[in-house]
Design an enzyme around this catalytic site. Structure first.
Site, PDB file in Angstrom:
ATOM      1  N   HIS A  13     -36.031  19.875  28.303  1.00  0.00           N
ATOM      2  CA  HIS A  13     -34.899  19.968  28.966  1.00  0.00           C
ATOM      3  C   HIS A  13     -34.176  20.248  30.440  1.00  0.00           C
ATOM      4  CE1 HIS A  13     -30.523  22.077  29.363  1.00  0.00           C
ATOM      5  NE2 HIS A  13     -30.544  20.332  29.662  1.00  0.00           N
ATOM      6  N   HIS A  55     -28.673  18.958  38.519  1.00  0.00           N
ATOM      7  CA  HIS A  55     -27.442  18.634  37.921  1.00  0.00           C
ATOM      8  C   HIS A  55     -26.109  18.829  38.887  1.00  0.00           C
ATOM      9  CE1 HIS A  55     -25.269  20.949  34.282  1.00  0.00           C
ATOM     10  NE2 HIS A  55     -25.744  20.331  33.774  1.00  0.00           N
TER      11      HIS A  55
END
Length: 246
Positions: A13, A55
């Site tokens: 991730h 992100h």
């Protein structure tokens, strides 16, 4: 597209999970060091339309920049330290662009899940331009890259710009019309929050012909249960803990 699926079932991730600054080259290297063959990362557009990894919509959490990312040019973003927030060990780790990470993934033979993460108001153009860049950067290696997004608008634009690339629709909670959405966007996979997925939903997704990826799974017992349900892959921050399940 799902019939030719070859993604490994463990996906690091944001690159290095807990062990390295997210969405950086250091993170991708960390994944390789722990034996992972697939990575996930987030891609936005700079103000001058350069695809890069980040992100959040703001710069403060993971860089030494401040405020919204949207108005920054790539020249401004490329100077930011994206490692010091995690530890002094990663001081000076730069915010990378997509081309840098693509080159590393292809050099290392890594599968890549490119999550299209638009800044607010830039969903369509981000989907189109990021997918076009991915098509160019992975030319000849399309089987090792997957586009995904929470934004239907971004994924629809990606479908138009690079229809040959596999796509996955991200959901926090699986909606009643998930199958219609996935079909409309020509998806190969459906991605769901592991804490909000049940066995019946997993069976429905797989029996409908879609691959099923689950985020973010940091517990070995939970991962084993999901694999028993037929899940094709899990995203994890716990690289050492889950490595043996690969």
């Amino acid at each position: 597209m799902s019939s030719s699926w070859s993604f490994p079932r463990l996906i690091a991730h944001r690159g290095g999970g807990r062990l390295a600054p997210e969405n950086t080259l250091a993170g991708m290297r960390c994944a390789v060091e722990h034996g992972y063959r697939a990575v996930e990362f987030d891609v936005k557009l700079s103000a001058d339309d350069h695809p890069y990894l980040l992100h959040d919509d703001d710069l403060d959490r993971t860089t030494d920049g401040h405020g919204p990312a949207r108005p920054k040019t790539w020249a401004e973003l490329a100077r930011l330290d994206a490692g010091s927030w995690l530890s002094a060990r990663f001081a000076g780790e730069l915010l990378p662009d997509l081309a840098t990470i693509a080159a590393y993934c292809r050099e290392q033979g890594l599968w890549a899940n490119v999550e299209i993460k638009p800044c607010p108001g830039r969903e369509e153009e981000t989907g189109a331009l990021v997918s076009a860049a991915v098509a160019t950067l992975w030319a000849g290696g399309e089987e090792k890259v997957l586009l995904s997004s929470f934004s239907e608008t971004a994924l629809a634009a990606a479908q138009q710009a690079a229809p040959q690339l596999a796509r996955g629709m991200l959901f926090e909670v699986l909606p009643p019309d998930w199958a219609a959405i996935a079909a409309r966007l020509g998806c190969a996979s459906v991605h769901v929050d592991g804490e909000r997925l049940n066995a019946e939903q997993a069976t429905a997704i797989r029996s409908s012909g879609y691959r099923l990826l689950v985020y973010t799974v940091n517990n070995t017992t939970a991962a084993e249960r999901l694999f028993e349900w037929g899940v094709d892959g899990v995203f994890t921050d716990a690289l050492p803990e889950l490595a043996a399940l690969g």
